[in-house]
Design a protein around this motif. Structure first.
Motif: not given
Length: 471
Positions: A292-299
């Motif tokens: 839940r606290d993990v940032r997900v991005s295209p990178l």
């Protein structure tokens, strides 16, 4: 009767063990008269790598701060003195060490040099090469040079200049690989200013000299000619701002010049339909399956794709060893992420990134970015990188030709994701497209290897499910 002895202890600008020569004092946390304890942070400094807090290694009372905030100080220079209470004993004078320049180098006593936390102490008395006895001549630019019987000497310039000592007949100190580099670049080592220990010329010195020779000199010549005829030179415009080149920006500039002059760069480009990848990113965000606290991005998926491609083609995760004339294929991938900070561009890396799961990689990437934004990246986090990603897309840039991080064989630029007309299943439809650029060192990565790695990254981003099957 025994009395308490109070002596002064001096704390020097530490050496982090990376060959750095100076640091800027950003802020002091203590002032004269303050009591300090062993391990207490007394100031924050910025090296060419990062901002670092310095702990004092002893107890006592602050006697003097030798430099103000904003001052740039050489490594090994005393920055603070502390009055330390000794054990009960008869009063004794505290010996003052003689200046380093007056003591013979080969007779210097080893001293304990304070270093940054995490690097451990090392002795300061390294073995120095005995100085050769050479004939020198002193040239003073403010008056004509004395005549030398062997050859006529032209009169020195009339403008005052510092006195310079010119050794005669001494061979410049440099290691064989450095001599070869200078020969390849057509540089006379006698004209290079050394910065290494004991006057040794380093690779960086040669590259800096080459860069200076390559830089256009016209403006300097024009200024000199104008001054000679005493024609008034207009003052800088009122809006001009001069920014000192130091710290991270200075190190970045030197590293990029060294890389550009050392490694033959080749850059390849590919456009990729990343529509499925962007959908995958949205799904991961909404489901929270990585945490839940993990940032997900295209990178994150670009990084995972590159790591998977390297696993299939490990030869690109390599380093050129000039001294041994060998290519060193690294056993683990330390993935660097170029990060723009208020102090300049830095490239911290995720250690052994190739062994991490997608969730573990996401956590490490989030921590790396946050630490960099806060300016708290440690020097250790910027050592040992093997391959780098630079995300120019966050600035709305489509692509670029990135310069290699020194010592690495490849760097991948990730451009902006845009909705473009694209042929998909036989029809022209709007799709989300990005451009990837891979720069590599052509000494150890040929066109075939570089193309295979870039093609794999593109295929994985076009079909992100392959991250599972290929990984």
């Amino acid at each position: 009767m025994a009395t308490e002895v109070r002596s002064l202890r001096e704390f020097k600008m530490p050496d982090v063990g990376e060959g750095l020569t100076e640091a800027e004092i950003l802020s002091w946390y203590v002032k004269p008269g303050d009591t300090v304890t062993d391990g207490q942070v007394v100031c924050e400094v910025e090296t060419a790598k990062a901002a670092v807090e310095l702990p004092i290694p002893f107890n006592g009372v602050v006697e003097q701060l030798f430099f103000p905030e904003g001052a740039t100080v050489d490594v090994g220079t005393v920055i603070i003195s502390v009055a330390v209470a000794g054990e009960a004993s008869a009063p004794a004078a505290v010996p003052t060490p003689a200046p380093a320049a007056e003591a013979p180098a080969d007779e210097a006593e080893p001293e304990r040099r304070e270093v940054l936390v995490g690097y451990g102490p090392r002795t300061g008395g390294s073995q120095r090469r005995a100085r050769r006895t050479t004939t020198t001549k002193t040239v003073t630019a403010s008056k004509p040079a004395p005549a030398v019987p062997a050859a006529p000497v032209a009169p020195a310039p009339a403008a005052p200049a510092p006195v310079a000592e010119v050794p005669l007949g001494e061979r410049p100190l440099a290691k064989p690989p450095v001599r070869k580099l200078a020969k390849d670049l057509g540089i006379d080592l006698r004209a290079v200013t050394p910065t290494g220990p004991d006057g040794v010329i380093t690779r960086e010195d040669v590259h800096a000299h080459a860069a200076a020779q390559a830089a256009p000199a016209a403006p300097a010549v024009e200024v000199a000619e104008v001054a000679a005829v005493e024609v008034p030179v207009s003052a800088p415009a009122a809006g001009d701002v001069r920014v000192p080149i130091k710290g991270v920006r200075k190190a970045t500039a030197q590293a990029m010049v060294a890389s550009a002059f050392t490694a033959p760069h080749v850059t390849e480009f590919v456009q990729v339909d990343v529509t499925r990848t962007m959908k995958f990113v949205r799904r991961l965000k909404e489901s929270g399956e990585l945490g839940r606290d993990v940032r997900v991005s295209p990178l994150l998926l670009v990084a995972k794709a590159l790591l998977t491609a390297i696993k299939r083609h490990p030869e690109i995760n390599a380093q050129w060893d000039e001294a041994a004339q060998e290519i060193v294929i690294k056993g683990q991938v330390n993935l660097g992420i170029a990060a723009a900070t208020p102090r300049g561009l830095i490239v911290p890396n995720i250690k052994d990134a190739g062994s991490r799961t997608l969730s573990g990689l996401a956590v490490a990437l989030g921590e790396l970015v946050e630490t960099a934004r806060q300016g708290k990246t440690s020097p250790a986090d910027m050592q040992g990188g093997t391959v780098t990603i630079t995300n120019v897309g966050v600035f709305g840039v489509d692509t670029g030709t990135p310069i290699l991080n020194p010592g690495e064989a490849a760097i991948l630029a990730f451009g902006a994701v845009r909705e473009l007309p694209w042929v998909h299943k036989g029809k022209v439809v709007p799709r989300q497209v990005t451009t990837l650029a891979l720069s590599f060192d052509h000494r150890l990565v040929d066109g075939e290897l570089g193309s295979k790695v870039l093609a794999d990254v593109a295929a994985l981003l076009e079909h992100p499910k392959r991250l599972i099957t290929w990984g």
